[in-house]
Design a protein around this motif. Structure first.
Motif, PDB file in Angstrom:
ATOM      1  N   LEU A 155       0.685  -1.322   0.101  1.00 57.54           N
ATOM      2  CA  LEU A 155       0.167   0.053   0.005  1.00 57.54           C
ATOM      3  C   LEU A 155       0.904   1.191   0.017  1.00 57.54           C
ATOM      4  CD1 LEU A 155      -2.451   1.470   0.105  1.00 57.54           C
ATOM      5  CD2 LEU A 155      -2.928   0.948   2.416  1.00 57.54           C
ATOM      6  N   THR A 156       1.871   1.301   0.834  1.00 57.09           N
ATOM      7  CA  THR A 156       3.035   2.357   0.894  1.00 57.09           C
ATOM      8  C   THR A 156       3.203   2.553  -0.622  1.00 57.09           C
ATOM      9  OG1 THR A 156       3.527   1.767   3.057  1.00 57.09           O
ATOM     10  CG2 THR A 156       4.977   3.138   1.812  1.00 57.09           C
ATOM     11  N   GLU A 157       3.759   1.646  -1.307  1.00 58.68           N
ATOM     12  CA  GLU A 157       4.372   1.753  -2.540  1.00 58.68           C
ATOM     13  C   GLU A 157       3.174   2.427  -3.447  1.00 58.68           C
ATOM     14  OE1 GLU A 157       5.853  -2.393  -3.153  1.00 58.68           O
ATOM     15  OE2 GLU A 157       7.744  -1.782  -2.109  1.00 58.68           O
ATOM     16  N   ALA A 158       1.995   1.981  -3.230  1.00 57.16           N
ATOM     17  CA  ALA A 158       0.879   2.283  -4.198  1.00 57.16           C
ATOM     18  C   ALA A 158       0.256   3.692  -3.965  1.00 57.16           C
ATOM     19  CB  ALA A 158      -0.135   1.303  -4.284  1.00 57.16           C
ATOM     20  N   ALA A 159       0.750   4.327  -2.910  1.00 58.27           N
ATOM     21  CA  ALA A 159      -0.173   5.416  -1.923  1.00 58.27           C
ATOM     22  C   ALA A 159      -0.180   6.491  -3.021  1.00 58.27           C
ATOM     23  CB  ALA A 159       0.613   5.971  -0.749  1.00 58.27           C
ATOM     24  N   GLU A 160       1.066   6.989  -3.810  1.00 61.19           N
ATOM     25  CA  GLU A 160       0.841   8.153  -4.513  1.00 61.19           C
ATOM     26  C   GLU A 160      -0.059   8.190  -5.686  1.00 61.19           C
ATOM     27  OE1 GLU A 160       3.917  10.595  -7.465  1.00 61.19           O
ATOM     28  OE2 GLU A 160       4.841   9.911  -5.494  1.00 61.19           O
ATOM     29  N   GLY A 161       0.028   6.695  -6.346  1.00 59.93           N
ATOM     30  CA  GLY A 161      -0.898   6.674  -7.438  1.00 59.93           C
ATOM     31  C   GLY A 161      -2.548   6.371  -6.965  1.00 59.93           C
ATOM     32  N   LEU A 162      -2.790   6.299  -5.637  1.00 58.07           N
ATOM     33  CA  LEU A 162      -3.905   6.346  -5.116  1.00 58.07           C
ATOM     34  C   LEU A 162      -4.358   7.881  -4.561  1.00 58.07           C
ATOM     35  CD1 LEU A 162      -3.682   3.187  -3.075  1.00 58.07           C
ATOM     36  CD2 LEU A 162      -5.071   3.522  -5.464  1.00 58.07           C
ATOM     37  N   GLY A 163      -3.531   9.053  -4.726  1.00 55.30           N
ATOM     38  CA  GLY A 163      -3.775  10.412  -4.215  1.00 55.30           C
ATOM     39  C   GLY A 163      -3.217  10.585  -3.012  1.00 55.30           C
ATOM     40  N   PHE A 164      -2.418   9.677  -2.392  1.00 55.76           N
ATOM     41  CA  PHE A 164      -2.008   9.867  -1.061  1.00 55.76           C
ATOM     42  C   PHE A 164      -0.321  10.140  -0.910  1.00 55.76           C
ATOM     43  CE2 PHE A 164      -5.901   7.501  -0.622  1.00 55.76           C
ATOM     44  CZ  PHE A 164      -6.514   8.303   0.483  1.00 55.76           C
ATOM     45  N   ASP A 165       0.186  10.418   0.246  1.00 59.69           N
ATOM     46  CA  ASP A 165       1.357  10.671   0.383  1.00 59.69           C
ATOM     47  C   ASP A 165       1.663   9.924   1.797  1.00 59.69           C
ATOM     48  OD1 ASP A 165       2.313  12.296  -1.627  1.00 59.69           O
ATOM     49  OD2 ASP A 165       1.460  14.247  -0.489  1.00 59.69           O
ATOM     50  N   TYR A 166       2.869   9.278   1.892  1.00 60.72           N
ATOM     51  CA  TYR A 166       3.406   8.602   3.094  1.00 60.72           C
ATOM     52  C   TYR A 166       3.405   9.553   4.311  1.00 60.72           C
ATOM     53  CZ  TYR A 166       6.135   5.630   6.259  1.00 60.72           C
ATOM     54  OH  TYR A 166       6.793   5.295   7.419  1.00 60.72           O
ATOM     55  N   LEU A 167       2.733   9.079   5.480  1.00 60.88           N
ATOM     56  CA  LEU A 167       3.022   9.988   6.523  1.00 60.88           C
ATOM     57  C   LEU A 167       3.930   9.224   7.533  1.00 60.88           C
ATOM     58  CD1 LEU A 167       2.216  12.707   7.858  1.00 60.88           C
ATOM     59  CD2 LEU A 167       0.218  11.418   8.953  1.00 60.88           C
ATOM     60  N   ASP A 168       3.535   7.981   7.859  1.00 59.58           N
ATOM     61  CA  ASP A 168       4.213   7.316   9.060  1.00 59.58           C
ATOM     62  C   ASP A 168       3.700   5.851   9.043  1.00 59.58           C
ATOM     63  OD1 ASP A 168       5.834   7.148  11.082  1.00 59.58           O
ATOM     64  OD2 ASP A 168       4.750   8.054  12.804  1.00 59.58           O
ATOM     65  N   MET A 169       4.717   5.059   9.702  1.00 65.39           N
ATOM     66  CA  MET A 169       4.510   3.630  10.197  1.00 65.39           C
ATOM     67  C   MET A 169       4.652   3.624  11.318  1.00 65.39           C
ATOM     68  SD  MET A 169       3.675   0.459   8.359  1.00 65.39           S
ATOM     69  CE  MET A 169       4.426   0.335   6.951  1.00 65.39           C
ATOM     70  N   GLU A 170       3.783   3.140  12.158  1.00 66.23           N
ATOM     71  CA  GLU A 170       3.880   2.984  13.718  1.00 66.23           C
ATOM     72  C   GLU A 170       3.440   1.638  14.109  1.00 66.23           C
ATOM     73  OE1 GLU A 170       1.811   6.111  15.866  1.00 66.23           O
ATOM     74  OE2 GLU A 170       2.477   7.366  14.812  1.00 66.23           O
ATOM     75  N   THR A 171       3.659   1.236  15.324  1.00 63.74           N
ATOM     76  CA  THR A 171       3.173  -0.197  15.704  1.00 63.74           C
ATOM     77  C   THR A 171       2.069   0.333  16.844  1.00 63.74           C
ATOM     78  OG1 THR A 171       5.379  -1.214  15.613  1.00 63.74           O
ATOM     79  CG2 THR A 171       3.822  -1.992  17.133  1.00 63.74           C
ATOM     80  N   SER A 172       0.869  -0.090  16.897  1.00 62.71           N
ATOM     81  CA  SER A 172       0.089   0.079  17.766  1.00 62.71           C
ATOM     82  C   SER A 172      -0.013  -0.523  19.036  1.00 62.71           C
ATOM     83  CB  SER A 172      -1.425  -0.357  17.170  1.00 62.71           C
ATOM     84  OG  SER A 172      -1.373  -1.932  17.089  1.00 62.71           O
ATOM     85  N   PRO A 173      -0.513  -0.019  20.113  1.00 58.92           N
ATOM     86  CA  PRO A 173      -0.408  -0.631  21.330  1.00 58.92           C
ATOM     87  C   PRO A 173      -0.647  -1.904  21.502  1.00 58.92           C
ATOM     88  CG  PRO A 173      -1.750   1.615  21.451  1.00 58.92           C
ATOM     89  CD  PRO A 173      -1.604   1.160  20.053  1.00 58.92           C
TER      90      PRO A 173
END
Length: 120
Positions: free
Chosen positions: A52-70
């Motif tokens: 999804l990160t690799e496809a984000a720009e083509g979907l109209g989004f920019d990468y913001l962050d990747m985190e681990t949830s609680p």
């Protein structure tokens, strides 16, 4: 690349939640017509989130962050500039639910700061 259709019940559930967020923004003086960064988040396997990160720009989004949830799940944050009016948010939610289906991830919602037009 679409793999399947979005479940209408899932769309309705998300829309109810969206309406609560939009009401909260309005209570805080938001002017929905002002474009601003709106972030969205997805949970899933590391492999699916990387795709999804690799496809984000083509979907109209920019990468913001990747985190681990609680609870230990990887969580991907993407962002795009848009308005927070009803039509724009409904379209955003539909897009994100299609991403959920297409990439095998779980859409976890959107967020943005209220904009009253007095500051950037």
């Amino acid at each position: 690349m679409t793999k399947g259709a979005v479940d209408p019940q899932r769309l309705e559930e998300e829309w109810r939640a969206d309406m609560e967020v939009l009401a909260d923004l309005a209570e805080h003086g938001d002017r929905a017509e002002i474009e601003r960064p709106v972030d969205v988040s997805f949970r899933g396997s590391p492999e699916a989130l990387v795709r999804l990160t690799e496809a984000a720009e083509g979907l109209g989004f920019d990468y913001l962050d990747m985190e681990t949830s609680p609870d230990g799940d990887p969580c991907l944050f993407l962002v795009r500039d848009q308005r927070a009016d009803v039509e724009s948010i409904k379209a955003l939610t539909a897009t994100c639910l299609q991403i959920e289906v297409d990439f095998g991830v779980e859409y976890d919602g959107w967020g943005c700061a209220a904009q009253d037009g007095t500051s950037e």
